[in-house]
Design a protein around this motif. Structure first.
Motif, PDB file in Angstrom:
ATOM      1  N   ASP A 256     -10.993   5.597   0.732  1.00 22.52           N
ATOM      2  CA  ASP A 256     -10.787   4.816  -0.485  1.00 22.52           C
ATOM      3  C   ASP A 256      -9.786   3.690  -0.239  1.00 22.52           C
ATOM      4  N   ARG A 257      -8.752   3.998   0.532  1.00 29.76           N
ATOM      5  CA  ARG A 257      -7.750   2.982   0.848  1.00 29.76           C
ATOM      6  C   ARG A 257      -8.369   1.868   1.685  1.00 29.76           C
TER       7      ARG A 257
ATOM      8  N   GLN B 273      -0.411   7.562   8.527  1.00 32.99           N
ATOM      9  CA  GLN B 273      -1.108   6.763   7.518  1.00 32.99           C
ATOM     10  C   GLN B 273      -0.518   5.366   7.415  1.00 32.99           C
ATOM     11  N   ALA B 274       0.816   5.267   7.492  1.00 29.90           N
ATOM     12  CA  ALA B 274       1.473   3.966   7.378  1.00 29.90           C
ATOM     13  C   ALA B 274       1.063   3.049   8.524  1.00 29.90           C
ATOM     14  N   GLY B 275       1.026   3.590   9.720  1.00 22.53           N
ATOM     15  CA  GLY B 275       0.623   2.786  10.870  1.00 22.53           C
ATOM     16  C   GLY B 275      -0.795   2.268  10.737  1.00 22.53           C
TER      17      GLY B 275
ATOM     18  N   ILE C  75       5.780   7.111  -1.434  1.00 19.26           N
ATOM     19  CA  ILE C  75       5.988   7.704  -2.754  1.00 19.26           C
ATOM     20  C   ILE C  75       6.833   8.964  -2.624  1.00 19.26           C
ATOM     21  N   ARG C  76       7.762   9.138  -3.559  1.00 17.73           N
ATOM     22  CA  ARG C  76       8.615  10.331  -3.531  1.00 17.73           C
ATOM     23  C   ARG C  76       7.894  11.563  -4.073  1.00 17.73           C
ATOM     24  N   SER C  77       8.352  12.695  -3.609  1.00 21.54           N
ATOM     25  CA  SER C  77       7.821  13.957  -4.102  1.00 21.54           C
ATOM     26  C   SER C  77       8.027  14.067  -5.611  1.00 21.54           C
TER      27      SER C  77
ATOM     28  N   LEU D 173       0.840  -1.204   0.000  1.00 23.03           N
ATOM     29  CA  LEU D 173       0.000   0.000   0.000  1.00 23.03           C
ATOM     30  C   LEU D 173       0.872   1.250   0.000  1.00 23.03           C
ATOM     31  N   ILE D 174       0.417   2.255  -0.712  1.00 21.31           N
ATOM     32  CA  ILE D 174       1.164   3.505  -0.881  1.00 21.31           C
ATOM     33  C   ILE D 174       0.683   4.557   0.109  1.00 21.31           C
TER      34      ILE D 174
END
Length: 522
Positions: free
Chosen positions: A426-427, A174-176, A189-191, A161-162
Motif C-alpha cells: 500500500d505504501r 522499512q525506513a530504508g 510513529i510512537r507506540s 512517510l510513516i
C-alpha cells in the motif's frame, strides 16, 4: 508563489496582533511555572542517562528517581539544578548517575543551597548543561554539513512517510526502503499511549503497539540508519518523531542530542486530544520549542486533527486561528519561520459540491498567510470509507492540491487508511501516486490563477474574516476559557483538569535553571 488571494494586509496584521494578545497571558503563565518534565529535561541536558533496573514495578529512569526525590524532600519551586548539583558536590559524586543510584538507595538528602553553596551549585550545573548544549550545536552543524554534501530533495513538497512497526529494527528496514522509493522524511510513529507516560523508556525497544517507543537509543539507531541510506540515495533523508505528551521537553532534548530533523510539537494538541492539563502543556511546549530553536529542528503542528472531530468547512477558521497562535508561541520561544511547519489537512467531505475548490481555498490561505513556513499538508482520513479505489483517487486529489498551492511537506496518504494498518504494498502504491502527480503537475502552480472575484478567493477571505472574529472573542474571554468551551476540535478541556496537572509547579523568587538561561541567551 506570488500572492493570488489579494489578502488585505491590514486584516492579516490585525489577525497577528490579536493572536499575540490572546497568547500573552498564556506565555506569562508559562514563564511563571515549571513542570517535572522541564526539570527532567534539564538534567538530561546535564548528562543523566540510564534507569533503575532493580525496581520491582519495572525500570524507572534515573532522572525520574532524582526529580521525584528532590520534589519530595525540598520541592522543585527553585528548580532541580541547585539541589541536585549541591548534593553532587556535597557527596563528592562524579556523575549524575552516581547521584541517582545513591538517591535510590536512600543515601541522599536534598536541600536548596544558599549563599556560596548556591553559587557553586549553579556554576557546576551551568557547566554540565552547557556541555549538552554543545552536543546539540554540533548536531545542528553536522546536519548542515550533510545537507550541503548530499543535497536536499530536488523538489518541494518533501514526501513524508510513516513507519510504525513497534520494533525499531523493523522500522529501520522499512525506513530504508521508503527512502529508496522516494520518501524524503521518515516519521517514526510512537507506540499507542506513550504520550501519557510521565517518563521516557530507556534503550532500544521491540514491543510497541501501532508504533515504536520514542527513546534516546531508538533515535540514535534510526538516525544512523538514515545517514547510511542518505549516502546511498544521494540526498539527506530527514527523521521525525513526537515531542508531545507528558514528556514533551525531555523528548525535545533527546531529539536534539540525536540529531532529529523534525518533531511534532503543537501548542494545544495534547490538551485537546490527549486530555493533558492545559497549563502543563503550555509550560512544556515553551521549553521544548526553545530546544527546537537551538537544535534547528522543524516543528510540525497539529491543526489537521481539528478537522477529524469538527466539520472541515464550518471549522476552517479555527485551523487558521490555531496556526496564528502556534506562530506566536513559536516566535516567542525563538523559533523562526523556516522551522515552523504549521499543519493543515485535506478533510472536506468529497460529497460536498466544489469540495476540491474549497480545499484549494483553505490550503492557499495557509500558504499566503505563512509564506516562509514549511507547511505540512495532511491527507484525507475522516472520509476514507474502505473503498480503496475511491481512497486512492482522493489521495491523488490531495496530492494535486499540495502541488497547486505550494505546500512544503506532504504526508503520503494511504488508500487503506480506513481498513488496516497499511501494508508495504500500500505504501508503494501511495508513493507511486505522489510521484505521478509531482511529475505530471509539478510546475502547474505557475499557471494556477484563481479568478480575483471567484469562488476560491472569496472563500479564503471569508475564512480569514471568521478567524479574526474568533480571535477577538478569544482576546476578550481568554484562551484557556476558549479551550474549555470546546472552540478547537469540539474538545472541552478546563484549565484545572487533565492529566499531568500535579506535575505543574509555580516558580519561587529564587528559581534558577541554567538550561533556560542558555536557551534564552542569558
Amino acid at each position: 508563489m506570488s500572492e493570488l488571494l489579494d489578502l488585505d494586509p491590514s486584516v492579516v496584521a490585525k489577525a497577528r496582533q490579536l493572536a499575540a494578545r490572546a497568547g500573552e497571558p498564556v506565555v506569562a503563565l508559562a514563564k511563571a511555572h515549571t513542570t517535572v518534565a522541564v526539570e527532567r529535561a534539564t538534567l538530561r541536558l546535564a548528562g543523566i542517562t540510564g534507569a533503575d533496573t532493580a525496581h520491582r514495578a519495572g525500570d524507572v529512569p534515573w532522572v525520574n528517581r532524582v526529580i521525584d526525590t528532590v520534589r519530595e524532600q525540598c520541592g522543585l519551586e527553585h528548580g532541580v539544578a541547585l539541589p541536585a548539583f549541591h548534593a553532587l558536590r556535597e557527596h563528592e559524586f562524579t556523575t549524575l548517575t552516581e547521584l541517582a543510584e545513591a538517591t535510590a538507595a536512600g543515601q541522599v538528602q536534598y536541600t536548596v543551597p544558599t549563599g556560596k553553596d548556591a553559587e557553586r551549585a549553579l556554576k557546576a550545573a551551568r557547566t554540565a548543561i552547557a556541555k549538552g548544549m554543545r552536543t546539540i550545536d554540533r548536531n545542528r552543524a553536522q546536519r548542515d554539513k550533510l545537507v550541503a554534501k548530499l543535497g536536499d530533495p530536488p523538489q518541494r513538497p518533501w514526501i513524508y512517510l510513516i513507519v510504525a512497526t513497534g520494533d525499531i529494527d523493523e522500522d529501520v528496514v522499512q525506513a530504508g526502503n521508503a527512502a529508496r522509493a522516494g520518501a524524503d522524511v521518515i516519521a517514526v510513529i510512537r507506540s499507542t499511549g506513550q504520550s501519557l507516560l510521565d517518563y521516557v523508556p530507556e534503550g532500544a525497544t521491540h514491543h510497541g503497539f501501532a508504533g515504536t517507543y520514542a527513546t534516546q537509543e531508538n533515535f540514535r539507531i534510526m538516525r544512523a540508519a538514515l545517514d547510511d541510506v542518505s549516502k546511498e540515495v544521494g540526498r539527506y533523508v530527514r527523521l521525525t518523531n513526537y515531542a508531545s505528551g507528558l514528556c514533551m521537553p525531555e523528548i525535545a532534548v533527546l531529539g536534539g542530542l540525536q540529531r532529529l530533523d523534525m518533531m511534532l510539537n503543537d501548542s494545544m494538541y495534547g490538551i485537546l486530544f490527549r486530555d493533558i492539563n492545559p497549563i502543563r502543556t503550555f509550560v512544556d511546549q515553551r521549553f521544548s520549542r526553545q530546544v527546537h530553536a537551538r537544535a534547528g529542528i522543524i516543528i510540525n503542528t497539529g491543526e489537521d486533527n481539528y478537522l477529524t472531530t469538527a466539520d472541515a468547512i464550518e471549522a476552517a477558521h479555527t485551523v487558521t486561528v490555531s496556526q496564528l497562535l502556534n506562530e506566536h508561541f513559536a516566535h516567542e520561544a525563538g523559533l523562526p519561520d523556516p522551522l515552523l511547519g504549521l499543519g493543515h489537512a485535506f478533510e472536506i467531505n468529497p460529497e460536498v459540491p466544489d469540495s476540491f475548490r474549497l480545499e484549494l481555498a483553505h490550503a492557499l490561505l495557509a500558504r499566503e498567510l505563512f509564506p516562509d513556513a514549511p507547511l505540512k499538508w495532511m491527507p484525507p482520513t475522516k472520509h476514507m470509507t474502505g473503498d480503496v479505489f475511491n481512497g486512492h483517487l482522493l489521495d491523488g486529489f490531495f496530492n494535486l492540491a499540495g502541488v497547486l498551492t505550494g505546500q512544503s511537506i506532504l504526508l503520503v496518504g494511504m488508500m487503506t487508511e480506513a481498513v488496516v494498518t497499511p501494508f508495504l504494498s500500500d505504501r508503494d502504491l501511495a508513493l507511486a501516486n505522489v510521484r505521478y502527480v509531482l511529475n505530471a503537475a509539478g510546475s502547474l502552480r505557475e499557471d494556477f490563477r484563481p479568478a480575483p472575484d471567484g469562488f476560491i478567493v472569496k472563500r479564503a477571505h471569508q475564512v480569514l474574516g471568521e478567524a479574526v472574529d474568533l480571535l477577538e472573542r478569544i482576546v476578550d474571554d481568554g484562551l484557556l476559557n476558549a479551550i474549555a468551551e470546546g472552540t478547537f476540535g469540539l474538545m472541552k478541556r478546563p484549565p484545572t483538569g487533565g492529566k499531568g496537572a500535579d506535575g505543574v509547579i509555580e516558580k519561587a523568587d529564587g528559581y534558577r535553571n541554567p538550561a533556560t538561561d542558555l536557551l534564552e541567551g542569558q
